[in-house]
Design an enzyme around this catalytic site. Sequence first.
Site, PDB file in Angstrom:
ATOM      1  N   GLY A   1       1.988   2.017  10.723  1.00 11.26           N
ATOM      2  CA  GLY A   1       2.856   3.184  10.528  1.00 11.26           C
ATOM      3  C   GLY A   1       3.555   3.637  11.798  1.00 11.26           C
ATOM      4  O   GLY A   1       4.122   4.723  11.832  1.00 11.26           O
TER       5      GLY A   1
ATOM      6  N   ASN B   1       0.861  -1.190   0.000  1.00 17.15           N
ATOM      7  CA  ASN B   1       0.000   0.000   0.000  1.00 17.15           C
ATOM      8  C   ASN B   1       0.896   1.238   0.000  1.00 17.15           C
ATOM      9  O   ASN B   1       1.519   1.552   1.009  1.00 17.15           O
ATOM     10  CB  ASN B   1      -0.894  -0.038   1.253  1.00 17.15           C
ATOM     11  CG  ASN B   1      -1.757   1.207   1.387  1.00 17.15           C
ATOM     12  OD1 ASN B   1      -1.910   1.974   0.444  1.00 17.15           O
ATOM     13  ND2 ASN B   1      -2.330   1.408   2.576  1.00 17.15           N
TER      14      ASN B   1
ATOM     15  N   SER C   1       3.135  -2.286  10.335  1.00 24.31           N
ATOM     16  CA  SER C   1       4.587  -2.122  10.504  1.00 24.31           C
ATOM     17  C   SER C   1       5.387  -3.380  10.149  1.00 24.31           C
ATOM     18  O   SER C   1       6.406  -3.651  10.788  1.00 24.31           O
ATOM     19  CB  SER C   1       4.912  -1.667  11.933  1.00 24.31           C
ATOM     20  OG  SER C   1       4.386  -0.371  12.162  1.00 24.31           O
TER      21      SER C   1
ATOM     22  N   LYS D   1      -0.001   4.237  -0.235  1.00 27.33           N
ATOM     23  CA  LYS D   1      -0.707   5.375   0.374  1.00 27.33           C
ATOM     24  C   LYS D   1      -0.584   6.615  -0.525  1.00 27.33           C
ATOM     25  O   LYS D   1      -0.530   6.461  -1.744  1.00 27.33           O
ATOM     26  CB  LYS D   1      -0.194   5.630   1.791  1.00 27.33           C
ATOM     27  CG  LYS D   1      -0.154   4.345   2.632  1.00 27.33           C
ATOM     28  CD  LYS D   1      -0.036   4.606   4.100  1.00 27.33           C
ATOM     29  CE  LYS D   1       0.187   3.283   4.823  1.00 27.33           C
ATOM     30  NZ  LYS D   1      -0.131   3.344   6.227  1.00 27.33           N
TER      31      LYS D   1
ATOM     32  N   HIS E   1      -9.752   0.700   5.141  1.00 27.39           N
ATOM     33  CA  HIS E   1      -8.425   0.852   5.760  1.00 27.39           C
ATOM     34  C   HIS E   1      -8.572   1.781   6.964  1.00 27.39           C
ATOM     35  O   HIS E   1      -9.384   2.714   6.944  1.00 27.39           O
ATOM     36  CB  HIS E   1      -7.452   1.442   4.735  1.00 27.39           C
ATOM     37  CG  HIS E   1      -6.037   1.449   5.216  1.00 27.39           C
ATOM     38  ND1 HIS E   1      -5.562   2.417   6.071  1.00 27.39           N
ATOM     39  CD2 HIS E   1      -5.004   0.603   4.987  1.00 27.39           C
ATOM     40  CE1 HIS E   1      -4.278   2.160   6.340  1.00 27.39           C
ATOM     41  NE2 HIS E   1      -3.921   1.069   5.697  1.00 27.39           N
TER      42      HIS E   1
ATOM     43  N   GLU F   1      -6.977   4.213   7.984  1.00 24.37           N
ATOM     44  CA  GLU F   1      -6.850   5.650   7.692  1.00 24.37           C
ATOM     45  C   GLU F   1      -8.147   6.189   7.092  1.00 24.37           C
ATOM     46  O   GLU F   1      -8.498   7.347   7.301  1.00 24.37           O
ATOM     47  CB  GLU F   1      -5.621   5.890   6.790  1.00 24.37           C
ATOM     48  CG  GLU F   1      -4.336   5.708   7.595  1.00 24.37           C
ATOM     49  CD  GLU F   1      -3.132   5.221   6.816  1.00 24.37           C
ATOM     50  OE1 GLU F   1      -3.121   5.318   5.579  1.00 24.37           O
ATOM     51  OE2 GLU F   1      -2.190   4.718   7.468  1.00 24.37           O
TER      52      GLU F   1
ATOM     53  N   GLU G   1      -5.562  -5.573  10.758  1.00 24.50           N
ATOM     54  CA  GLU G   1      -4.573  -4.512  10.929  1.00 24.50           C
ATOM     55  C   GLU G   1      -4.850  -3.751  12.217  1.00 24.50           C
ATOM     56  O   GLU G   1      -5.681  -2.819  12.231  1.00 24.50           O
ATOM     57  CB  GLU G   1      -4.661  -3.534   9.755  1.00 24.50           C
ATOM     58  CG  GLU G   1      -4.353  -4.150   8.410  1.00 24.50           C
ATOM     59  CD  GLU G   1      -3.744  -3.115   7.476  1.00 24.50           C
ATOM     60  OE1 GLU G   1      -2.581  -3.274   7.130  1.00 24.50           O
ATOM     61  OE2 GLU G   1      -4.429  -2.145   7.149  1.00 24.50           O
TER      62      GLU G   1
HETATM   63  C1  PEP Z   1      -1.027  -0.220   5.891  1.00 28.32           C
HETATM   64  O1  PEP Z   1      -0.979   0.830   5.274  1.00 28.32           O
HETATM   65  O2  PEP Z   1      -2.006  -0.965   5.760  1.00 28.32           O
HETATM   66  C2  PEP Z   1       0.073  -0.578   6.793  1.00 28.32           C
HETATM   67  C3  PEP Z   1       0.031  -1.727   7.403  1.00 28.32           C
HETATM   68  O3  PEP Z   1       1.073   0.356   6.930  1.00 28.32           O
HETATM   69  P1  PEP Z   1       2.500   0.109   7.667  1.00 28.32           P
HETATM   70  O4  PEP Z   1       3.063  -1.172   7.101  1.00 28.32           O
HETATM   71  O5  PEP Z   1       3.320   1.306   7.296  1.00 28.32           O
HETATM   72  O6  PEP Z   1       2.222  -0.021   9.118  1.00 28.32           O
END
Ligand code: PEP
Length: 260
Positions: free
Chosen positions: A174, A11, A214, A13, A96, A98, A168
């Site tokens: 992040g 992703n 992460s 983003k 997601h 976000e 998640e």
């Molecule tokens: C994500 O954007 O779904 C995600 C898991 O980001 P990160 O790996 O940066 O935590």
Amino acid sequence: MSRDKKLIIGNWKMNLNTHEASLYLHKLSQIVAVRRDVEVVLAPTLLAVQSLSLQIDRRQFKLAVQNLYWRDHGAYTGEVSATQLRGIVDYALIGHSERRHLFNESDKDTRNKVQAAIRNHIYPVLCIGETASERAAGETHDVLHDQLVGGLANVTSEDLESVIIAYEPVWAIGTGDNALPGDVAKAITAIRSQIKHLYGPAAAKSIRVLYGGSVKADSAADYLATEGVDGLLVGGASLDAHAFVEIIKKAHNDSIVVKK
Ligand code: PEP
């Protein structure tokens, strides 16, 4: 698609403009091997999706959108529908964290988007997970339950075959905070047991569930070896070609390399 094939989604983003995305895809295409045991999916900015779809070798990568709108056509200024994306992308991230937390997306929105993706032959990746405060309050399983029930309402057993769930934990996205593989296993067991309750044991066994939060090259193998995990949703590390390729390699088993 069967659970034998691992799914690794990057992703990107709101990073990389169209030109940068094209250059990055070119770089990745030089180093990611085409293998039958792993599907690699890239979720670039919406702006680049169409041009990358022309550049991509679909045996090597598939494309995802990071969001879509659930109505098919109409006066919805600024939105892009699953109908418009049909044939361009194979996957769509839905709900997601976000989107949920920065843009106030509700379970009703995710439900409508899941439906829109399915009716337009796009695999929805329904993202669910608890915040730090929900976790501290011991509410993780309730949150997962509510987000699953909310996002999957109206999805039939037949349609469920094209749905992927991404667990998640919001506090791990992040932040560099790693969820313990044991906790991920427990959350995924809870997800499968909820799917069993809603759709029966065969669906609980066959649905693909990813972990995201992460993930880095050095933690990927542990998550991939975790009971119930069928792949990874990778944010930050997917923007570093070296790290992303290392993560993909961790998902390989010993099957044949189709193309270097
Ligand atoms: C994500 O954007 O779904 C995600 C898991 O980001 P990160 O790996 O940066 O935590």
